[in-house]
Design an enzyme around this catalytic site. Structure first.
Site, mmCIF file in Angstrom:
data_model
loop_
_atom_site.group_PDB
_atom_site.id
_atom_site.type_symbol
_atom_site.label_atom_id
_atom_site.label_comp_id
_atom_site.label_asym_id
_atom_site.label_seq_id
_atom_site.Cartn_x
_atom_site.Cartn_y
_atom_site.Cartn_z
ATOM 1 N N TYR A 61 0.927 -0.996 0.082
ATOM 2 C CA TYR A 61 -0.031 -0.068 -0.039
ATOM 3 C C TYR A 61 0.895 1.136 0.240
ATOM 4 O O TYR A 61 1.336 1.630 1.077
ATOM 5 C CB TYR A 61 -1.058 -0.191 1.291
ATOM 6 N N PRO A 210 -15.648 -4.104 2.548
ATOM 7 C CA PRO A 210 -17.109 -4.546 3.138
ATOM 8 C C PRO A 210 -18.076 -3.509 2.698
ATOM 9 O O PRO A 210 -19.459 -3.802 2.673
ATOM 10 C CB PRO A 210 -16.904 -4.518 4.548
ATOM 11 N N LEU A 211 -17.601 -2.364 2.178
ATOM 12 C CA LEU A 211 -18.626 -1.091 1.618
ATOM 13 C C LEU A 211 -18.284 -1.402 -0.063
ATOM 14 O O LEU A 211 -18.860 -0.259 -0.529
ATOM 15 C CB LEU A 211 -18.278 0.267 2.220
HETATM 16 N N1 NAP Z 1 -6.588 -8.223 0.882
HETATM 17 C C1 NAP Z 1 -6.769 -7.635 -0.040
HETATM 18 O O1 NAP Z 1 -6.506 -8.051 -1.253
HETATM 19 C C2 NAP Z 1 -7.321 -6.210 -0.014
HETATM 20 C C3 NAP Z 1 -8.097 -5.620 -1.038
HETATM 21 C C4 NAP Z 1 -8.689 -4.352 -0.719
HETATM 22 C C5 NAP Z 1 -8.748 -3.688 0.491
HETATM 23 N N2 NAP Z 1 -8.008 -4.348 1.611
HETATM 24 C C6 NAP Z 1 -8.149 -3.872 2.906
HETATM 25 O O2 NAP Z 1 -9.389 -3.750 3.376
HETATM 26 C C7 NAP Z 1 -9.606 -2.696 3.904
HETATM 27 C C8 NAP Z 1 -11.076 -1.927 3.443
HETATM 28 O O3 NAP Z 1 -11.492 -2.181 2.034
HETATM 29 P P1 NAP Z 1 -11.568 -1.041 1.044
HETATM 30 O O4 NAP Z 1 -10.900 0.486 1.528
HETATM 31 O O5 NAP Z 1 -11.021 -1.506 -0.301
HETATM 32 O O6 NAP Z 1 -12.927 -0.769 1.014
HETATM 33 P P2 NAP Z 1 -14.412 -0.265 1.671
HETATM 34 O O7 NAP Z 1 -13.862 -0.447 3.063
HETATM 35 O O8 NAP Z 1 -15.477 -1.265 1.173
HETATM 36 O O9 NAP Z 1 -14.589 1.171 1.383
HETATM 37 C C9 NAP Z 1 -13.716 2.397 1.663
HETATM 38 C C10 NAP Z 1 -14.156 3.496 1.014
HETATM 39 O O10 NAP Z 1 -15.279 3.913 1.283
HETATM 40 C C11 NAP Z 1 -15.334 5.191 1.784
HETATM 41 N N3 NAP Z 1 -16.081 4.972 3.067
HETATM 42 C C12 NAP Z 1 -15.719 4.631 4.311
HETATM 43 N N4 NAP Z 1 -16.810 4.776 5.248
HETATM 44 C C13 NAP Z 1 -17.667 5.390 4.573
HETATM 45 C C14 NAP Z 1 -18.782 6.041 5.034
HETATM 46 N N5 NAP Z 1 -19.553 5.719 6.179
HETATM 47 N N6 NAP Z 1 -19.692 6.715 4.075
HETATM 48 C C15 NAP Z 1 -19.332 6.912 2.757
HETATM 49 N N7 NAP Z 1 -18.198 6.253 2.425
HETATM 50 C C16 NAP Z 1 -17.392 5.637 3.233
HETATM 51 C C17 NAP Z 1 -13.906 5.347 1.916
HETATM 52 O O11 NAP Z 1 -13.833 6.933 1.731
HETATM 53 P P3 NAP Z 1 -13.124 7.888 2.919
HETATM 54 O O12 NAP Z 1 -11.824 7.525 3.192
HETATM 55 O O13 NAP Z 1 -13.271 9.303 2.209
HETATM 56 O O14 NAP Z 1 -14.060 7.756 4.056
HETATM 57 C C18 NAP Z 1 -13.314 4.486 0.896
HETATM 58 O O15 NAP Z 1 -13.344 5.366 -0.276
HETATM 59 C C19 NAP Z 1 -8.550 -1.613 3.061
HETATM 60 O O16 NAP Z 1 -8.355 -0.571 3.780
HETATM 61 C C20 NAP Z 1 -7.242 -2.588 3.072
HETATM 62 O O17 NAP Z 1 -6.708 -2.591 4.552
HETATM 63 C C21 NAP Z 1 -7.541 -5.533 1.377
#
Ligand code: NAP
Length: 338
Positions: A61, A210-211
């Site tokens: 990252y 999860p979002l």
């Molecule tokens: N193992 C893997 O291959 C893999 C792949 C992807 C991700 N990950 C991990 O999983 C974590 C979470 O996944 P993700 O970040 O991809 O996706 P996510 O949690 O589904 O969504 C994150 C996005 O949603 C926004 N968000 C969060 N809470 C919100 C709310 N209450 N209302 C509106 N928007 C909201 C965030 O923006 P803001 O920052 O502007 O709130 C960001 O753009 C990552 O941070 C990473 O550590 C792992």
């Protein structure tokens, strides 16, 4: 939104005790465009106050930047935090999203030293293999990870985006505490075989995105028109063109349920993921990512949102109707190898 602490759970049999919702830190430094570093730091602190203890990062990252970003927070709170990081994806500065996979013993040993140094810690609580290189036997890759446990550099092991049979093979080499894979109202492929395998082995599930990378909150529809040039989501088939418009229509039942509870769409999406624990009989600790304090409060609030049987029935068909794959290259996922 309340300031109550969230509940805690054991992350897999013999695993660490963590808040039932973790924090994905990736977006604080990478993938989803620029962020306000001060607000992101305050978000780390606010999460801890609310009982979030599982903090998720990876060496890839921001090519190490996200691990470095966490270092001062870890220095201040080392004993309160369960720190998870990952190895295996190798990217270069010219093409940060183009990745090769390394699982060989030499690479594992080199990667852990680099992560420990950037994070400024002596031990990583949960060390994940981020992706599986099918050319490297599990005995070698998980064997090398197990050596790190013996040497005290790592406390628990995890795997990301593995198939059920890969999970079983790895678990036979060394106990696996958690599998981290995509799991949300839009992405349910792991329910077929990975989730039952994890439940049978006492392995916890850590749903990432999860979002739906923010799509499920209704905050954007067409990634290529609404998000910045360097945003990873512009390349994801679900969030562009006709797919994006069709998928946005799938949010309607989520919106209705949210309205009926006085909740947000994101809270309904997260409450559904938390409900997977009861539905599948295993520990589930989602790691929604945010760089904003107010959203931590909103997201942890979802742990207290109880969905009714009627709500769950309305949400059930959504994943089957999603248009477009979750990645442009699905060979990078466990679904691509099932
Ligand atoms: N193992 C893997 O291959 C893999 C792949 C992807 C991700 N990950 C991990 O999983 C974590 C979470 O996944 P993700 O970040 O991809 O996706 P996510 O949690 O589904 O969504 C994150 C996005 O949603 C926004 N968000 C969060 N809470 C919100 C709310 N209450 N209302 C509106 N928007 C909201 C965030 O923006 P803001 O920052 O502007 O709130 C960001 O753009 C990552 O941070 C990473 O550590 C792992």
């Amino acid at each position: 939104m309340g300031s109550e602490k969230i509940d805690t759970v054991e992350l897999g049999t013999g695993g660490p005790r963590v808040g039932v919702q973790g924090l994905g830190c990736m977006g604080m430094s990478w993938a989803y465009g620029p962020t306000d570093a001060d607000e992101a730091r305050a978000t780390l602190e606010r999460a801890l106050e609310l009982g979030v203890t599982l903090y998720d990062t990876a060496d890839v990252y921001g090519l190490g930047e996200n691990e470095k970003f966490l270092a001062p927070f870890l220095r201040a709170h080392r004993d309160e935090v369960v720190l998870a990081t990952k190895f295996a994806l190798v990217a270069g500065p010219d093409e940060p999203f183009a990745r090769t996979i390394r699982n060989d013993r030499g690479y594992v040993r080199q990667a852990v030293e680099a992560s420990l140094r950037r994070l400024g810690v002596d031990v990583i609580d949960l060390y994940y293999m981020h992706r599986r290189d099918v050319r490297v036997p599990m005995e070698e890759s998980v064997g090398a990870m197990a050596e790190l446990v013996t040497e005290g550099k790592v406390r628990h092991l995890g795997l990301s985006e593995v198939t059920a049979s890969e999970l079983r093979a790895a678990h036979a080499v060394h106990p696996i505490a958690a599998v981290q894979s995509e799991w949300s109202l839009f992405s349910r492929d792991i329910e077929e075989s990975v989730v039952p395998a994890a439940a049978g082995l006492g392995v916890a599930l850590v749903p990432y995105s999860p979002l739906g990378r923010g799509f499920l909150t209704g905050s954007f529809v067409h990634a290529d028109q609404e998000l910045g040039e360097d945003d990873f989501r512009r390349g994801q088939p679900r969030f562009t063109g006709d797919n994006a418009a069709a998928n946005a229509a799938l949010l309607e039942p989520i919106r209705k349920i949210a309205d009926s509870h006085g909740a947000t769409l994101g809270q309904v999406a997260l409450a559904w993921v938390h409900h997977r624990a009861a539905a599948h009989g295993l520990t589930v600790v989602p790691i929604p990512g945010t760089s904003k304090r107010r959203r931590i409060e909103e997201n942890t609030g979802a742990t207290r949102l109880a969905l009714s049987e009627r709500d769950l029935a309305l949400l059930e068909p959504i994943a089957g109707r999603v248009a477009g794959d979750r990645y442009a290259d699905m060979t990078f996922t466990s679904a691509g190898r099932e």
